[in-house]
Write a protein that holds these residues in place. Structure first.
Motif, PDB file in Angstrom:
ATOM      1  N   ALA A  93      56.073  83.723  70.050  1.00  0.00           N
ATOM      2  CA  ALA A  93      54.694  83.249  70.145  1.00  0.00           C
ATOM      3  C   ALA A  93      54.688  81.826  70.675  1.00  0.00           C
ATOM      4  N   GLU A  94      53.647  81.492  71.425  1.00  0.00           N
ATOM      5  CA  GLU A  94      53.492  80.133  71.948  1.00  0.00           C
ATOM      6  C   GLU A  94      52.361  79.439  71.209  1.00  0.00           C
ATOM      7  N   PHE A 146      50.334  84.996  81.806  1.00  0.00           N
ATOM      8  CA  PHE A 146      51.672  84.521  82.164  1.00  0.00           C
ATOM      9  C   PHE A 146      52.728  85.163  81.257  1.00  0.00           C
ATOM     10  N   HIS A 147      52.406  85.272  79.976  1.00  0.00           N
ATOM     11  CA  HIS A 147      53.343  85.918  79.048  1.00  0.00           C
ATOM     12  C   HIS A 147      53.632  87.352  79.472  1.00  0.00           C
ATOM     13  N   LEU A 198      58.009  80.863  78.832  1.00  0.00           N
ATOM     14  CA  LEU A 198      58.158  81.872  79.892  1.00  0.00           C
ATOM     15  C   LEU A 198      59.623  82.144  80.188  1.00  0.00           C
ATOM     16  N   GLY A 199      60.429  81.096  80.222  1.00  0.00           N
ATOM     17  CA  GLY A 199      61.853  81.300  80.463  1.00  0.00           C
ATOM     18  C   GLY A 199      62.520  82.080  79.354  1.00  0.00           C
ATOM     19  N   LEU A 200      62.123  81.799  78.117  1.00  0.00           N
ATOM     20  CA  LEU A 200      62.706  82.499  76.973  1.00  0.00           C
ATOM     21  C   LEU A 200      62.290  83.966  76.947  1.00  0.00           C
ATOM     22  N   PRO A 205      55.123  89.099  73.160  1.00  0.00           N
ATOM     23  CA  PRO A 205      54.585  87.741  73.174  1.00  0.00           C
ATOM     24  C   PRO A 205      53.236  87.655  72.462  1.00  0.00           C
ATOM     25  N   PHE A 206      52.953  86.486  71.899  1.00  0.00           N
ATOM     26  CA  PHE A 206      51.654  86.149  71.344  1.00  0.00           C
ATOM     27  C   PHE A 206      51.305  84.724  71.737  1.00  0.00           C
TER      28      PHE A 206
END
Length: 438
Positions: free
Chosen positions: A87-88, A50-51, A23-25, A38-39
């Protein structure tokens, strides 16, 4: 032609701080003027919201167990127009199921390898120093074909701790992209399914801004940008899932919120109208809707409110007299006869199915599901095989209706939670991800 350059944020295990880093990035890169896509690797329902809050752009799940190549390509194509992809991962980098699905085992490593995204490994270095490099090197070498950007050291206790840990990384030849000092306030609130929903966070914008400031102070953002890379773009003909109806009344509030973003995007792209309504606000579904869809969420936390929502229940029952209604997990529970909360109080639900579920008698249900439909459900005919994911703590007390499907776990074992059907009403405990052949 290639996709925008990207990275995958992963870790050796859950609980290492990768969501905070993610999230910070996202926010820090967006603050730098980049359009960030985001993914989420894997089937998590909660993180994409959240993304979206952090990046200002819709996030989508990519799942190498549940999704075939065409669908993965169609979802990856949502990055068109972005400057960078972040991506997370889910769980640990190589964690997946024992038996492969359409493409693989569902691990974050498979996602990164297929998309060509180098991995940023977030390491919790609490309680160790040079030894952290052995862990990181093991992850780097486990699959030498996997692109690897470097490590972010999290929960570093002191400058001395940082020096010692960096020595180990230098010896292992692993780039250190950032060092995050230990801070107890950089956590997100959780409940029984993991993080609370983004819409419930008491001050999400302030929290994300704080994460971004923290990352900007302790992470080399320029090095992270340089490390981003990507593979070739999939075929332009790849398509997202088709809508199950033209006008879809979709329950959307704190009790019903878990619908995979790629499904909604596919429905909209094909011209379907999504008509949101809030059962918690006692709103009835649109009377001219072709279909009512109740997603999963947390109805067990709002059972009393739902039981007293007369306009919602009346409108839902009237719709079901002539047109289809479908519920997933929490939505399925709300369609049943009753829901027993954690205190043992039974609440009357819609009564469109005979299902009675109990959160008092907690039973952990988690994992991928493959369903073979025994009857039609909205958007799919009997005999179709579907892939989805189940995650809840409720147990079935009664289920008198006909089963909707034969349901199997990722290893092929058949389970008892078959979903059910009655008249125009269907429901499942699993959340639909894709048709098995899609």
């Amino acid at each position: 032609m290639t996709n925008p350059p990207g990275l995958l944020i992963s870790a050796p295990s859950s609980g290492t701080g990768k969501t905070t880093v993610m999230l910070g990035l996202l926010r820090a890169l967006a603050e730098d003027g980049l359009t960030v896509q985001p993914f989420k690797s894997g089937p998590d329902y909660i993180d994409p919201a959240f993304h979206r809050a952090a990046a200002g752009r819709a996030s989508f799940n990519l799942d190498s167990w549940a999704m075939g190549a065409p669908l993965l390509d169609a979802i990856a194509a949502q990055a068109k127009g972005a400057d960078i992809v972040v991506a997370e991962g889910s769980m640990g980098l190589f964690d997946g199921v024992a038996k492969p699905g359409e493409l693989g085992h569902g691990s974050s490593a498979e996602t990164a390898l297929r998309m060509g995204w180098p991995v940023v490994l977030v390491l919790d270095v609490g309680g160790q120093a040079q030894s952290a490099a052995a862990t990181a090197l093991g992850f780097r070498m486990y699959n030498p074909d996997l692109p690897f950007a470097g490590v972010i050291l999290n929960r570093c206790a002191s400058p001395r701790h940082e020096r010692l840990t960096r020595l180990g990384m230098e010896r292992a030849g692993l780039p250190v992209l950032g060092v995050l000092p230990r801070r107890g306030d950089l956590t997100l609130p959780e409940r029984h399914l993991g993080l609370i929903q983004a819409v419930e966070h008491p001050d999400l914008e302030s929290a994300i801004a704080g994460y971004a400031a923290f990352l900007r102070e302790h992470v080399d953002l320029e090095a992270i940008k340089r490390a981003a890379s990507s593979g070739p773009m999939g075929p332009s003909s790849a398509a997202l899932p088709r809508p199950p109806a033209q006008r879809i009344a979709l329950a959307r509030d704190a009790a019903f919120s878990f619908t995979y973003p790629h499904l909604l995007e596919g429905w909209r792209a094909a011209g379907a109208e999504i008509l949101p309504f809030s059962p918690l606000a006692d709103e009835a579904p649109a009377p001219d809707a072709d279909l009512v869809w109740l997603p999963g969420g947390y109805p067990e936390l709002h059972a009393g409110t739902l039981a007293a929502a007369d306009r919602f229940l009346t409108g839902l029952r009237k719709h079901a007299e002539t047109r289809p209604v479908h519920g997933e997990c929490g939505g399925y529970m709300a369609l049943g006869e009753g829901l027993i909360d954690k205190d043992g109080t039974r609440h009357r639900m819609a009564g469109l199915l005979g299902l009675v579920t109990s959160y008092e008698k907690r039973k952990f249900n988690l994992g991928y599901r493959r369903a073979e439909l025994l009857a039609d459900m909205p958007g799919f005919s009997a005999g179709t095989a579907l892939r989805g994911h189940e995650f809840h703590y409720s147990s079935i007390v009664e289920q008198p209706d006909a089963p909707l499907a034969r349901v199997f776990d990722a290893e092929g074992a058949e389970g008892p939670q078959t979903g059910s059907r009655r008249g125009h009403v269907t429901g499942t405990f699993f959340h639909l991800i894709a048709e098995a052949s899609a």
